[in-house]
Design a protein around this motif. Structure first.
Motif, PDB file in Angstrom:
ATOM      1  N   GLN A  12       0.835  -1.208   0.000  1.00  0.00           N
ATOM      2  CA  GLN A  12       0.000   0.000   0.000  1.00  0.00           C
ATOM      3  C   GLN A  12       0.872   1.263   0.000  1.00  0.00           C
ATOM      4  OE1 GLN A  12      -1.908   1.003   3.583  1.00  0.00           O
ATOM      5  NE2 GLN A  12      -3.170   2.585   2.651  1.00  0.00           N
ATOM      6  N   TYR A  13       1.863   1.310   0.912  1.00  0.00           N
ATOM      7  CA  TYR A  13       2.734   2.488   1.017  1.00  0.00           C
ATOM      8  C   TYR A  13       3.443   2.779  -0.292  1.00  0.00           C
ATOM      9  CZ  TYR A  13       2.323   1.983   6.115  1.00  0.00           C
ATOM     10  OH  TYR A  13       1.854   1.870   7.388  1.00  0.00           O
ATOM     11  N   TRP A  64       5.166   9.490   1.048  1.00  0.00           N
ATOM     12  CA  TRP A  64       4.905   9.652   2.477  1.00  0.00           C
ATOM     13  C   TRP A  64       6.214   9.817   3.216  1.00  0.00           C
ATOM     14  CZ3 TRP A  64       3.693   5.430   6.537  1.00  0.00           C
ATOM     15  CH2 TRP A  64       3.149   6.034   7.689  1.00  0.00           C
ATOM     16  N   GLY A  75       6.363   9.414   6.525  1.00  0.00           N
ATOM     17  CA  GLY A  75       6.262   8.623   7.747  1.00  0.00           C
ATOM     18  C   GLY A  75       5.502   9.314   8.848  1.00  0.00           C
ATOM     19  N   ILE A  76       5.241  10.602   8.715  1.00  0.00           N
ATOM     20  CA  ILE A  76       4.571  11.342   9.782  1.00  0.00           C
ATOM     21  C   ILE A  76       3.284  11.997   9.282  1.00  0.00           C
ATOM     22  CG2 ILE A  76       4.773  13.246  11.424  1.00  0.00           C
ATOM     23  CD1 ILE A  76       6.586  10.985  12.157  1.00  0.00           C
ATOM     24  N   SER A  77       3.413  12.901   8.330  1.00  0.00           N
ATOM     25  CA  SER A  77       2.232  13.654   7.895  1.00  0.00           C
ATOM     26  C   SER A  77       1.398  12.828   6.908  1.00  0.00           C
ATOM     27  CB  SER A  77       2.661  14.975   7.268  1.00  0.00           C
ATOM     28  OG  SER A  77       3.597  14.733   6.253  1.00  0.00           O
ATOM     29  N   THR A  78       0.306  13.395   6.461  1.00  0.00           N
ATOM     30  CA  THR A  78      -0.586  12.653   5.574  1.00  0.00           C
ATOM     31  C   THR A  78       0.098  12.356   4.240  1.00  0.00           C
ATOM     32  OG1 THR A  78      -2.345  13.942   6.553  1.00  0.00           O
ATOM     33  CG2 THR A  78      -2.917  12.608   4.650  1.00  0.00           C
ATOM     34  N   ALA A  79      -0.091  11.134   3.769  1.00  0.00           N
ATOM     35  CA  ALA A  79       0.527  10.723   2.522  1.00  0.00           C
ATOM     36  C   ALA A  79      -0.285  11.202   1.337  1.00  0.00           C
ATOM     37  CB  ALA A  79       0.635   9.201   2.502  1.00  0.00           C
ATOM     38  N   PRO A 111      -1.723   6.351   4.565  1.00  0.00           N
ATOM     39  CA  PRO A 111      -0.980   6.234   5.813  1.00  0.00           C
ATOM     40  C   PRO A 111      -0.720   7.596   6.450  1.00  0.00           C
ATOM     41  CG  PRO A 111       0.381   5.696   3.901  1.00  0.00           C
ATOM     42  CD  PRO A 111      -1.023   5.792   3.427  1.00  0.00           C
ATOM     43  N   GLY A 112      -0.806   7.629   7.770  1.00  0.00           N
ATOM     44  CA  GLY A 112      -0.466   8.856   8.486  1.00  0.00           C
ATOM     45  C   GLY A 112      -1.608   9.837   8.589  1.00  0.00           C
ATOM     46  N   GLY A 113      -2.699   9.595   7.879  1.00  0.00           N
ATOM     47  CA  GLY A 113      -3.767  10.578   7.811  1.00  0.00           C
ATOM     48  C   GLY A 113      -4.465  10.840   9.135  1.00  0.00           C
ATOM     49  N   GLU A 142      -2.924  13.188  12.110  1.00  0.00           N
ATOM     50  CA  GLU A 142      -2.462  14.527  11.807  1.00  0.00           C
ATOM     51  C   GLU A 142      -3.015  15.671  12.672  1.00  0.00           C
ATOM     52  OE1 GLU A 142      -0.143  17.359   9.884  1.00  0.00           O
ATOM     53  OE2 GLU A 142       0.008  15.241  10.351  1.00  0.00           O
ATOM     54  N   ALA A 147       7.091  11.918  17.724  1.00  0.00           N
ATOM     55  CA  ALA A 147       5.657  11.796  17.473  1.00  0.00           C
ATOM     56  C   ALA A 147       4.977  10.892  18.497  1.00  0.00           C
ATOM     57  CB  ALA A 147       5.416  11.258  16.065  1.00  0.00           C
ATOM     58  N   ASP A 164       7.025  19.270  10.222  1.00  0.00           N
ATOM     59  CA  ASP A 164       6.030  18.245  10.523  1.00  0.00           C
ATOM     60  C   ASP A 164       5.310  18.511  11.843  1.00  0.00           C
ATOM     61  OD1 ASP A 164       6.482  16.875   8.217  1.00  0.00           O
ATOM     62  OD2 ASP A 164       7.937  15.498   9.070  1.00  0.00           O
ATOM     63  N   LEU A 203       6.547  18.515  14.889  1.00  0.00           N
ATOM     64  CA  LEU A 203       6.947  17.616  15.960  1.00  0.00           C
ATOM     65  C   LEU A 203       7.677  18.347  17.086  1.00  0.00           C
ATOM     66  CD1 LEU A 203       8.258  14.684  13.756  1.00  0.00           C
ATOM     67  CD2 LEU A 203       6.091  14.815  14.955  1.00  0.00           C
TER      68      LEU A 203
END
Lengths: 324, 448
Positions: free
Chosen positions: A66-67, A72, A74-78, B20-22, B25, B99, B117, B119
């Motif tokens: 999926q990734y 991405w 790794g932190i914010s929205t992809a 991912p990550g959504g 946030e 995080a 980001d 953080l």
């Protein structure tokens, strides 16, 4: 657990081949109930293992796929990237290079140790139960016991400018050839390969030895009566007998070459330049230093596919050999 | 079998529901602004109740642990829980640690992405409350990140324990052997000493350049400051609009470095040696010069007392522009920190308390943060620590401080400088190609 389940499966499905009748149908229903009854405890027993497998193998695998279609950090929205990451894999020489290096490593990690392993095993078998055989077996297998990280550190010392390898070369008058083996563009990859070969040779030898012990001694006797020398004996009796073990050894070592990480991370970290960069290390750098999780995942998926492409035909080869 | 397959499909579906990550946030972006402003309005201190400060710091640098111990003894209600890792490990863990955990204070790697980001805690309210904004602005400049991820201006996202500076260290005995009684005043003089050392059969220069650590970036940047303007290098490192590393003066610097390589001044195995090996060989007296920073001063004063000297890379002409890489030892406070006030109090105490400043100099070897006229401990004039501190003052007066060219982006060092410098050592890259490649990688990395 699952075997008993599948045997009942086979046994009950066979009668269904001829035309259906009332009697048969009733029998089948009874069998179905029985199958569920015997299957359920089996399933329950498998469940914990299956859950772990799902959570720790299947889910990460699915997540990686999926990734690989996202961009991405790794932190914010992809953000959705489609097949961009895969396109870059094929067009960016920085990403293609590591794959070519890994393919080259197969020579050192697989070909060399398999050949040495077969020869060493044949010689050790000849020695019989002598003490020397035991010692050689232990010495050759020792690298498999040592953690790869320790092996990597040890070899960086051996291959350093003032390391044992260069010292020995100086003593025997090869001063002109001494160099920092892991720091030279021409020798870094082969030097890393030597470490891998050293590690894998023990495993190959042990597999071959196991294969050779099951050869009927009368076969050797017969060969000798036919006037075969040790080499002929090796080629005509020993080698065909260990074909399957040979296949296993090749598959395991080829995989270890393609997914190599530890040895290279410890000894060269991909340098100098990118002459020893391999996919495993590149994935690590992309994911944890460049924070391109999507690109790293795409490379990881590509590596998995590459391993399957290389290994599946090999697997088939050994299987058909054993059937014939 | 069927249910196993169903389970697998279920897991696949579970993994594929959202980008991912959504979902994490919103919580993260709102955190920094609220907690900083509310807490900074009142009296900022560690209070009187029992507090445990969670710290994540770099191993091999005892200065943080020493400072924490002294702070604990002055503030009995505070306890530090220190976790240590190598810098490379901190670099790869930083985003997730910040995080996911309540780390109060942490050694930071390149920080522009961490700040973008959301953080890191915005420390400006503390800077105002404690008066950090009255210090020389160059001290805090590198730790400011604007909303586009460019450093040099914007909110303050980190604080230094001290600020370190780099230059040339030399072995005094070997230097006398080649006729060098005082540091060279021009680059030509330095070149002459390098040639003299080579003629003597010594190894003139040694520098770590193996594995993933392209240490030739140290002499390269020092040469860039001799040939050009340090402020231009800074704007490149800070990702300012239109900044370019591939300039005429930088090319001259890269060519000069390549000249040293071709003249054989460097040890012939630099592509295989790491930082620790370089230091070990220098301390054993195997090389005349090395390029490193004042964080080694304390160590060298112990290991080779009286036998280590320091100078800044000399300019082209006597009395010309002097430059040096100088960077604060950056520590940040997590946006999720449980005790941000106490962490900030500690950072202020490090810069203002006399005992703390003494520790920063004697253990850390570098200049403490703080006002220009703040307390400084007495030092033995002949020690290399005294020499590096004096050099630091000279550079600051000259406005010659630059951030490290390896800090321009998160991956420029590992992916560009290191491999390209290793290529140049092996004769597989030209000075022109080196700068061109790094510049194009840089544009690609900041363009995203």
């Amino acid at each position: 657990m699952s075997t008993s389940w599948s045997t009942t499966d086979k046994a009950t499905s066979r009668p269904s081949a001829p035309g259906p009748s009332d009697d048969l149908r009733r029998k089948r229903r009874a069998a179905k109930v029985r199958r569920l009854r015997t299957g359920l405890p089996g399933l329950l027993l498998v469940a914990p293992a299956l859950a772990f497998y799902g959570v720790f193998v299947l889910r990460p695998l699915a997540a990686t796929v999926q990734y690989s279609f996202y961009e991405w950090n790794g932190i914010s929205t992809a953000t959705w990237a489609g097949v961009d990451n895969y396109v870059r894999l094929l067009t960016d020489p920085d990403l293609l290079g590591p794959i070519l290096n890994a393919l080259q490593l197969i020579i050192y990690f697989s070909f060399v140790p398999v050949v040495f392993g077969v020869i060493a095993a044949a010689i050790i078998r000849k020695m019989g139960a002598s003490r020397l055989a035991g010692i050689s077996r232990t010495v050759l297998f020792l690298p498999q016991v040592i953690p790869l990280v320790a092996a990597g550190i040890m070899w960086t010392w051996l291959l350093a400018t003032d390391g044992a390898v260069n010292q020995v070369m100086r003593v025997i008058g090869l001063d002109g050839l001494t160099r920092a083996w892991l720091g030279d563009f021409d020798t870094a990859l082969p030097a890393v390969g030597v470490i891998g070969a050293w590690v894998n040779v023990g495993l190959c030898m042990l597999l071959m030895l196991a294969g050779m012990t099951k050869v009927d001694p009368s076969l050797y006797e017969a060969a000798r009566l036919d006037g075969a020398g040790p080499i002929r004996e090796f080629v005509s009796v020993t080698l065909p007998a260990v074909r399957q073990e040979l296949g296993v050894a090749i598959i395991i070592t080829v995989i270890s070459a393609l997914r190599s990480f530890d040895i290279i991370f410890i000894s060269t970290q991909g340098g100098p330049g990118s002459s020893t960069m391999v996919p495993g290390l590149e994935i690590y750098y992309l994911a944890f230093f460049e924070r391109e999780i999507g690109q790293a995942s795409a490379l990881a998926v590509a590596l998995t596919v590459l391993v399957l492409i290389v290994v599946l035909p090999l697997n088939r080869l050994t299987r058909s050999d054993s059937d014939s | 079998m069927r249910s196993a397959a169903l389970g697998a499909i279920g897991l696949l579906a579970l993994a594929a529901c959202s980008p991912p990550g959504g979902d994490e946030e919103p919580e993260e972006t709102s955190a920094p602004t609220t907690s900083a402003t509310t807490s900074a309005s009142g009296e900022i201190s560690c209070g009187t109740e029992e507090v445990t400060v969670e710290a994540y710091v770099e191993t091999g640098f005892p200065v943080f642990a020493e400072l924490a111990a002294e702070f604990e003894s002055q503030h009995p209600n505070v306890t530090f829980n220190i976790r240590e890792d190598q810098f490379a490990v901190i670099t790869q863990n930083a985003p997730r640690i910040l995080a996911d955990s309540e780390t109060d204070i942490m050694r930071l790697p390149q920080m522009s992405e961490l700040a973008s980001d959301g953080l890191l805690l915005d420390l400006d309210p503390y800077a105002e409350a404690f008066g950090w904004d009255q210090w020389p602005s160059s001290q805090l400049e590198q730790m400011r990140v604007d909303d586009e991820g460019r450093r040099g201006s914007g909110p303050l996202y980190a604080m230094g324990l001290n600020y370190s500076m780099t230059g040339v260290f030399y072995n005094v005995e070997l230097a006398e052997q080649i006729g060098m009684t005082e540091p060279p005043a021009t680059l030509d003089e330095f070149d002459a000493y390098l040639q003299a050392a080579a003629d003597e059969g010594l190894t003139p220069l040694n520098q770590f350049n193996g594995g993933a650590t392209g240490g030739l970036a140290f002499p390269l940047q020092a040469l860039m400051a001799s040939y050009g303007d340090p402020s231009e290098i800074n704007s490149w490192v800070y990702q300012q609009e239109g900044a370019n590393i591939d300039t005429e003066s930088n090319l001259a610097a890269a060519q000069h470095l390549n000249g040293w390589i071709e003249s054989g001044y460097f040890a012939d195995d630099i592509n295989a040696i790491d930082y620790a090996q370089m230091m070990a060989r220098f301390i054993e007296g195997d090389s005349v010069f090395i390029f490193t920073g004042d964080w080694e001063s304390g160590n060298l004063d112990t290991q080779m007392p009286g036998n280590a000297g320091f100078f800044l890379m000399p300019p082209l002409e006597e009395g010309g522009q002097l430059g040096a890489m100088s960077a604060p030892l950056t520590y940040g406070v997590s946006a999720n920190a449980a005790n941000p006030d106490c962490a900030a109090t500690f950072l202020d105490w490090v810069a203002t308390d006399e005992t703390a400043r003494t520790i920063a100099v004697e253990i850390g070897g570098s200049h403490p943060m703080g006002p220009a006229d703040a307390f400084m401990p007495e030092l033995d004039e002949s020690s290399v620590t005294a020499q590096t501190l004096a050099a630091g003052a000279t550079v600051a007066e000259n406005n010659g401080t630059m951030d490290f060219i390896a800090n321009a982006t998160g991956s420029i060092y590992a992916q560009s400088w290191t491999p390209q410098l290793q290529n140049m050592v092996a004769g597989q890259q030209t000075p022109e190609g080196l700068l061109e490649t790094v510049q194009s990688d840089y544009l690609e990395q900041i363009g995203e």
